[in-house]
Write a protein that holds these residues in place. Structure first.
Motif, PDB file in Angstrom:
ATOM      1  N   GLY A  74      -9.494 -44.838 -10.999  1.00 34.46           N
ATOM      2  CA  GLY A  74     -10.760 -44.813 -11.519  1.00 34.46           C
ATOM      3  C   GLY A  74     -11.031 -46.733 -11.234  1.00 34.46           C
ATOM      4  O   GLY A  74     -10.355 -47.194 -10.693  1.00 34.46           O
ATOM      5  N   SER A  75     -12.925 -46.754 -11.217  1.00 33.43           N
ATOM      6  CA  SER A  75     -12.673 -47.794 -11.088  1.00 33.43           C
ATOM      7  C   SER A  75     -13.645 -47.826 -12.741  1.00 33.43           C
ATOM      8  O   SER A  75     -14.061 -47.841 -12.663  1.00 33.43           O
ATOM      9  CB  SER A  75     -14.811 -47.600  -9.948  1.00 33.43           C
TER      10      SER A  75
ATOM     11  N   GLN B  76     -22.897 -54.809 -13.335  1.00 29.98           N
ATOM     12  CA  GLN B  76     -23.468 -54.117 -13.163  1.00 29.98           C
ATOM     13  C   GLN B  76     -25.551 -55.241 -13.256  1.00 29.98           C
ATOM     14  O   GLN B  76     -25.738 -55.346 -14.409  1.00 29.98           O
ATOM     15  CB  GLN B  76     -24.071 -53.069 -14.520  1.00 29.98           C
TER      16      GLN B  76
ATOM     17  N   LYS C  86     -17.890 -48.947 -18.420  1.00 29.79           N
ATOM     18  CA  LYS C  86     -17.631 -47.168 -17.984  1.00 29.79           C
ATOM     19  C   LYS C  86     -16.125 -47.366 -16.679  1.00 29.79           C
ATOM     20  O   LYS C  86     -16.603 -47.996 -16.213  1.00 29.79           O
ATOM     21  CB  LYS C  86     -18.250 -46.201 -17.708  1.00 29.79           C
ATOM     22  N   ILE C  87     -15.781 -46.447 -16.554  1.00 26.92           N
ATOM     23  CA  ILE C  87     -14.760 -45.314 -15.982  1.00 26.92           C
ATOM     24  C   ILE C  87     -15.305 -44.416 -14.975  1.00 26.92           C
ATOM     25  O   ILE C  87     -16.080 -43.555 -15.670  1.00 26.92           O
ATOM     26  CB  ILE C  87     -13.291 -45.585 -16.340  1.00 26.92           C
ATOM     27  N   VAL C  88     -15.642 -44.994 -13.641  1.00 33.72           N
ATOM     28  CA  VAL C  88     -16.470 -44.250 -13.228  1.00 33.72           C
ATOM     29  C   VAL C  88     -15.120 -43.587 -12.175  1.00 33.72           C
ATOM     30  O   VAL C  88     -13.543 -44.088 -11.842  1.00 33.72           O
ATOM     31  CB  VAL C  88     -16.607 -44.007 -11.882  1.00 33.72           C
ATOM     32  N   TYR C  89     -14.415 -42.141 -11.943  1.00 31.11           N
ATOM     33  CA  TYR C  89     -12.609 -41.886 -12.008  1.00 31.11           C
ATOM     34  C   TYR C  89     -13.003 -41.340 -10.291  1.00 31.11           C
ATOM     35  O   TYR C  89     -14.309 -40.855  -9.803  1.00 31.11           O
ATOM     36  CB  TYR C  89     -13.041 -40.719 -12.621  1.00 31.11           C
ATOM     37  N   ASP C  90     -12.109 -41.535  -9.698  1.00 27.45           N
ATOM     38  CA  ASP C  90     -12.522 -40.643  -8.497  1.00 27.45           C
ATOM     39  C   ASP C  90     -12.318 -39.555  -8.216  1.00 27.45           C
ATOM     40  O   ASP C  90     -13.502 -38.751  -7.310  1.00 27.45           O
ATOM     41  CB  ASP C  90     -11.403 -41.846  -7.883  1.00 27.45           C
TER      42      ASP C  90
ATOM     43  N   SER D 255     -16.972 -39.909 -15.489  1.00 28.78           N
ATOM     44  CA  SER D 255     -16.953 -41.119 -16.275  1.00 28.78           C
ATOM     45  C   SER D 255     -16.922 -40.861 -17.406  1.00 28.78           C
ATOM     46  O   SER D 255     -16.603 -39.939 -18.455  1.00 28.78           O
ATOM     47  CB  SER D 255     -17.802 -41.533 -16.033  1.00 28.78           C
ATOM     48  N   THR D 256     -16.141 -42.615 -18.342  1.00 27.16           N
ATOM     49  CA  THR D 256     -15.984 -42.647 -19.230  1.00 27.16           C
ATOM     50  C   THR D 256     -15.977 -44.190 -19.900  1.00 27.16           C
ATOM     51  O   THR D 256     -16.378 -45.260 -19.225  1.00 27.16           O
ATOM     52  CB  THR D 256     -14.732 -42.044 -19.339  1.00 27.16           C
ATOM     53  N   SER D 257     -17.351 -43.915 -21.311  1.00 28.28           N
ATOM     54  CA  SER D 257     -17.552 -44.854 -21.608  1.00 28.28           C
ATOM     55  C   SER D 257     -16.775 -45.945 -21.880  1.00 28.28           C
ATOM     56  O   SER D 257     -15.572 -45.354 -22.592  1.00 28.28           O
ATOM     57  CB  SER D 257     -19.134 -45.005 -22.528  1.00 28.28           C
TER      58      SER D 257
END
Length: 569
Positions: free
Chosen positions: A218-219, A63, A440-444, A448-450
């Protein structure tokens, strides 16, 4: 009644149309957004083996301070050329044609071509499209081209120990170290074959498609800032090369949140090319190794004394240069006594006897409990695998000598990440934060989740944090290199540390082996970053002030300018 029945049927039909419409929109979203890249891959059917699932995995991102996330671990694609020996009727001619385009060893090729009972033998991997197209033009029998994907790290060795690697295990590729392993459940992908009967599955499989498996996929967006990471790595390499150190490491963290901005070790490795790399290189010493850290623990000792009300910065004692406890003698680093000195002098001149004095004023049991409250004997719960706990059993004894040595960072051992977290308590108002690499996780499937943990427990009073910070600012302004590193516009709090290294497999310490450490934070009274550096067995010098002061100041200067931190003076 007929009107009412007709109206009900119309409503039911309308509801059905709306339901189907929602299903179609949802499926369209999955096709175009969630699985768009996957369908694109399957459209490239020219080179894809029937019923063959291309390797797939979520991305890990760096980031940048001011910009969009940059891929740190992603997928690269190319082509595999293979033969079916049963269909290769003229091996010599086939070899001649193939070797005109790709570099292959003749003896190995002919050996594979002779395996008449084997329908598949790989000849070359990771070819680019131009090469694959050229091979496809050749009049070859029994030669097949398959598209392939593999894990790729665009920054090569950048943050290698943090990112980790993907390796082959139990018949599949899995994360084995670093973030790759810790977030395996999120990053891995299952069967990548796509549904083909669109309409039949609008209702039957929508729940499975959306809520099972893919909901976790996710990523990961990390807090690693690539420019800061690059500078840290270059500084660590410079330290190692200048002083011929066995190992050098560093961590840059936001002390208020625990967010890791950069962390690295030298020497390192390139996860894209691991051939010949010893497996021990993949482990992360910042997380998995413990060391006696020496004098950078003294500010923690001082903070414990301040928080207990046992001392103030102006409290004095008579420094004789040595102290006898439990039949042992401890000395200052130079063995010299300073006479009547204050607690500020203890930090400025890094006096072992002064730290022992503070521990004695607090009381042995209370001091030990407070050291544990700084998290020195436990795991930090950072989002990296294989973390080890600190070794602080010496604090469990009732002997004054063990507590005295622990007060100046000898006889107890902590990991670099645990040490960094404990020192952050001094900087952030007294709270024990949880270090974390992920943001965070960015879901496919979207959203997203912090990954930012909650604020930790209050270990010392905020006023204690402010007092010890003021004392550490004085260290930089007056004591460190005679004050030449003091800044007019920004306050910096810092402390050096030089620790003897324990004899491996024996008792006592080596006479000429040291661990140097340095930590500090800025701007001191509202810190945006904390920097921790250490180097093991540097040659040609004894003290950390010589090896680590300049690299620390270079990093602090860069961070202040890069993040455009307003002056606090």
């Amino acid at each position: 009644m007929a009107v009412i029945g007709s109206t009900g049927r119309i409503r039911a039909l309308l509801f059905l149309v709306i339901l189907v419409g929602i299903g179609l929109v949802g499926k369209l979203y999955l096709v175009q957004i969630v699985n768009g890249a996957q369908y694109s891959e399957e459209a490239d059917h020219q080179y894809v083996r029937p019923n063959h699932n291309l390797y797939n995995r979520g991305t890990i991102y760096f980031q940048p301070h001011d910009g969009e996330p940059l891929p740190a671990a992603t997928l690269d694609s190319g082509f595999t050329v293979a033969i079916n020996p049963q269909q290769v009727s003229r091996p010599e001619e086939t070899y001649r044609l193939l070797s005109s385009i790709i570099d292959i060893e003749k003896e190995s090729f002919l050996e594979k071509a002779a395996k008449e009972d084997d329908p598949y033998e790989e000849i070359a991997k990771r070819l680019d499209r131009v090469t694959a197209d050229a091979l496809d033009e050749l009049p070859l029998e029994g030669v097949q081209l398959y598209k392939e994907k593999w894990r790729h790290y665009p920054g090569d060795s950048m943050a290698a120990h943090t990112l980790g690697i993907v390796g082959y295990q139990d018949g599949k590729n899995v994360g084995q170290y670093g973030l790759e392993r810790f977030y395996e459940e999120v990053l891995r992908r299952g069967n990548s074959q796509l549904h083909v009967n669109f309409f039949a599955e609008v209702f039957s499989n929508m729940k499975d498609t959306i809520f099972q498996g893919s909901a976790k996929q996710g990523s990961i967006v990390t807090g690693i800032e690539p420019n800061v990471q690059a500078l840290l790595e270059s500084q660590l390499e410079k330290i190692s090369n200048t002083w011929n150190s066995r190992l050098t490491g560093g961590i840059i963290m936001d002390p208020a949140t625990g967010q890791i901005l950069a962390m690295a070790v030298d020497p390192t490795y390139d996860p894209n090319d691991r051939s010949g790399t010893d497996q021990s290189m993949f482990k992360n010493p910042l997380i998995e190794n413990v060391h006696e850290m020496g004098s950078i623990i003294k500010p923690i000792t001082m903070a414990i004394g301040l928080d207990a009300g046992a001392i103030t910065p102006d409290t004095t004692y008579n420094d004789k240069g040595f102290l006898e406890l439990s039949g042992y003698t401890i000395k200052n680093y130079d063995g010299v006594g300073r006479g009547i000195v204050s607690m500020q002098d203890v930090l400025n001149e890094s006096l072992n006897t002064g730290s022992a004095f503070v521990a004695q004023q607090v009381d042995v049991e209370r001091f030990a409990n407070k050291m544990r409250a700084f998290g020195l004997g436990e795991k930090t719960k950072i989002d990296l695998p294989s973390e080890t706990s600190g070794l602080i059993s010496n604090l469990e004894t009732a002997r004054d000598i063990e507590v005295a040595t622990a007060s100046y960072g000898q006889g107890i051992a902590m990991s670099p990440i645990s040490t960094t977290r404990a020192l952050a308590v001094l900087a952030n108002g007294g709270r024990l934060v949880t270090p974390h690499v992920g943001r965070k996780i960015v879901y496919d499937i979207g959203g997203s989740t912090s990954l930012v943990p909650d604020v930790g427990e209050q270990v010392i009073d905020p006023t204690t944090s402010e007092t010890i910070t003021r004392m550490l600012v004085n260290v930089v302004d007056e004591a460190l290199a005679g004050g030449e590193h003091a800044r007019d516009r920004h306050s910096i709090a810092a402390k050096t540390g030089t620790a003897q290294i324990p004899i491996v497999g024996g008792s006592g310490y080596y006479e000429n082996k040291y661990l140097h450490s340095f930590f500090g934070y800025a701007p001191a009274y509202d810190p945006k970053f904390l920097v921790f550096l250490y180097t093991i067995e540097p040659q040609g010098t004894q003290y950390a002030s010589q090896t680590l002061t300049d690299p620390f100041m270079d990093l602090i200067t860069y961070l202040i300018n890069y993040y455009e931190v307003p002056p606090d003076r």
